[in-house]
Design a protein around this motif. Structure first.
Motif, PDB file in Angstrom:
ATOM      1  N   UNK B   1       0.836  -1.198   0.000  1.00  0.00           N
ATOM      2  CA  UNK B   1       0.000   0.000   0.000  1.00  0.00           C
ATOM      3  C   UNK B   1       0.871   1.247   0.000  1.00  0.00           C
ATOM      4  N   UNK B   5      -2.323   8.141   4.302  1.00  0.00           N
ATOM      5  CA  UNK B   5      -3.420   9.005   4.742  1.00  0.00           C
ATOM      6  C   UNK B   5      -3.139   9.529   6.139  1.00  0.00           C
ATOM      7  N   UNK B   7      -4.288   9.701   9.638  1.00  0.00           N
ATOM      8  CA  UNK B   7      -5.175   9.035  10.594  1.00  0.00           C
ATOM      9  C   UNK B   7      -5.192   9.818  11.899  1.00  0.00           C
ATOM     10  N   UNK B   9      -6.778   9.481  15.766  1.00  0.00           N
ATOM     11  CA  UNK B   9      -7.507   8.698  16.770  1.00  0.00           C
ATOM     12  C   UNK B   9      -7.946   9.647  17.879  1.00  0.00           C
ATOM     13  N   UNK B  24      -9.112   1.249  22.033  1.00  0.00           N
ATOM     14  CA  UNK B  24      -8.620   2.285  21.113  1.00  0.00           C
ATOM     15  C   UNK B  24      -7.100   2.195  20.993  1.00  0.00           C
ATOM     16  N   UNK B  26      -5.323  -0.380  21.368  1.00  0.00           N
ATOM     17  CA  UNK B  26      -4.991  -1.570  20.570  1.00  0.00           C
ATOM     18  C   UNK B  26      -5.049  -1.256  19.071  1.00  0.00           C
ATOM     19  N   UNK B  27      -6.009  -0.435  18.677  1.00  0.00           N
ATOM     20  CA  UNK B  27      -6.101  -0.048  17.261  1.00  0.00           C
ATOM     21  C   UNK B  27      -4.888   0.792  16.869  1.00  0.00           C
ATOM     22  N   UNK B  30      -1.787  -1.457  16.434  1.00  0.00           N
ATOM     23  CA  UNK B  30      -1.844  -2.236  15.184  1.00  0.00           C
ATOM     24  C   UNK B  30      -1.674  -1.300  13.988  1.00  0.00           C
ATOM     25  N   UNK B  31      -2.359  -0.164  14.060  1.00  0.00           N
ATOM     26  CA  UNK B  31      -2.328   0.789  12.945  1.00  0.00           C
ATOM     27  C   UNK B  31      -0.939   1.335  12.677  1.00  0.00           C
ATOM     28  N   UNK B  34       1.143   0.200   9.739  1.00  0.00           N
ATOM     29  CA  UNK B  34       0.698   0.448   8.369  1.00  0.00           C
ATOM     30  C   UNK B  34       1.354   1.670   7.715  1.00  0.00           C
ATOM     31  N   UNK B  36       1.176   4.895   8.141  1.00  0.00           N
ATOM     32  CA  UNK B  36       0.345   6.035   7.801  1.00  0.00           C
ATOM     33  C   UNK B  36       0.775   7.226   8.668  1.00  0.00           C
ATOM     34  N   UNK B 131      -8.860  10.169   7.918  1.00  0.00           N
ATOM     35  CA  UNK B 131      -9.597   9.113   8.613  1.00  0.00           C
ATOM     36  C   UNK B 131      -9.622   9.449  10.105  1.00  0.00           C
ATOM     37  N   UNK B 133     -10.926   8.236  13.730  1.00  0.00           N
ATOM     38  CA  UNK B 133     -11.532   7.232  14.598  1.00  0.00           C
ATOM     39  C   UNK B 133     -11.905   7.904  15.908  1.00  0.00           C
ATOM     40  N   UNK B 134     -13.118   7.713  16.338  1.00  0.00           N
ATOM     41  CA  UNK B 134     -13.555   8.333  17.581  1.00  0.00           C
ATOM     42  C   UNK B 134     -13.880   7.252  18.600  1.00  0.00           C
ATOM     43  N   UNK B 135     -13.156   7.274  19.687  1.00  0.00           N
ATOM     44  CA  UNK B 135     -13.358   6.266  20.731  1.00  0.00           C
ATOM     45  C   UNK B 135     -13.771   6.932  22.033  1.00  0.00           C
TER      46      UNK B 135
END
Lengths: 130, 135
Positions: B1, B5, B7, B9, B24, B26-27, B30-31, B34, B36, B131, B133-135
């Motif tokens: 990829x 982008x 990102x 959080x 959150x 954990x995301x 992992x993220x 990538x 980003x 992107x 993400x809302x936690x």
């Protein structure tokens, strides 16, 4: 437009899954493309086939399964969230030494990387939850 | 990829009482694999997630706050904390974990990851993100 959805609340307790379903259905009917629906937090509870809601109520799990079949949707339950909450497919059940699985048709279990990938690959990622 | 982008959080909830903060994080971890452009935002009760001296012994829950200190090693070094949220809770930057990262372009100098910004500036960061993400 290519979109993905994250659902972060369980069925019935919270409206997130209902609204996400209505949104997804409407977007697909409008010609948009759905890359992935990702279920996180208590959202993974939307993917158990053991749910048996009263007959006169909507069946949230079956509704997702049917929509997935009709539109070839990729319904992904987060593996870490699913393990915590007792949602398993046959492989997960075996891996964790459980004697049963409960994943509903059309769903699959995979990692959080699938959520990040959805963010990268989609024009929009829409979250339904609190 | 190859596509990169922005990102963001957004962490809005207290660290314990619900699982959102832990999952959150954990995301984010992992993220980070990538490659980003990643930023974190802490606002509302979310600012409590990165306060110093968390003690969960009596809660019977794991204190996961030390994990935030590892974010710098994952190249997650843009951490925005909303001033208004700190003010409303009687907190200052001194109450927060010293989150740092090492700048390889500056002889591995240790730099602060946390930037305290206003709600208006936070809104701009959200607007500039691809992107959220809302936690």
């Amino acid at each position: 437009m290519k979109f993905s959805v994250m659902i972060s609340e369980g069925p019935y307790t919270h409206q997130a899954s209902d609204t996400a379903y209505n949104f997804t259905k409407a977007a697909l009917e409008d010609g948009h493309e759905c890359f992935r629906i990702f279920f996180y937090h208590d959202g993974v509870n939307n993917g158990t086939r053991l749910a048996s809601p009263p007959q006169d109520d909507r069946n949230i799990v079956n509704r997702w399964s049917a929509l997935a079949k009709e539109h070839k949707l990729d319904l992904v339950l987060c593996v870490a969230a699913a393990q915590r909450r007792g949602i398993a497919d046959a492989d997960e059940a075996k891996r964790n030494g459980k004697n049963a699985d409960n994943i509903a048709p059309g769903f699959r279990i995979s990692g959080l990387g699938q959520l990040i990938e959805a963010g990268i690959q989609s024009d929009r990622l829409i979250t339904f939850g609190d | 990829m190859s596509e990169t982008k922005k990102f963001l959080y957004v962490n809005r909830k207290a660290p314990y009482g619900t699982i959102y903060a832990l999952e959150a994080l954990e995301v984010v971890l992992i993220g980070a694999a990538f490659e980003q452009d990643v930023s974190l935002a802490f606002l509302d009760d979310g600012v409590y997630q990165i306060t110093k001296g968390q003690d969960t012994k009596d809660l019977g829950m794991k204190n996961f706050s030390p994990t935030y200190k590892a974010l710098g090693d994952y190249d997650v070094n843009k951490i925005y904390v909303e001033q208004e949220s700190l003010d409303a809770r009687g907190l200052t930057l001194d109450d927060l974990l010293p989150l740092t990262w090492e700048d390889e372009d500056d002889d591995w100098a240790e730099k602060d990851s946390i930037k305290v910004i206003s709600a208006t500036e936070m809104a701009k960061i959200m607007e500039q993100s691809d992107v959220v993400f809302s936690f």
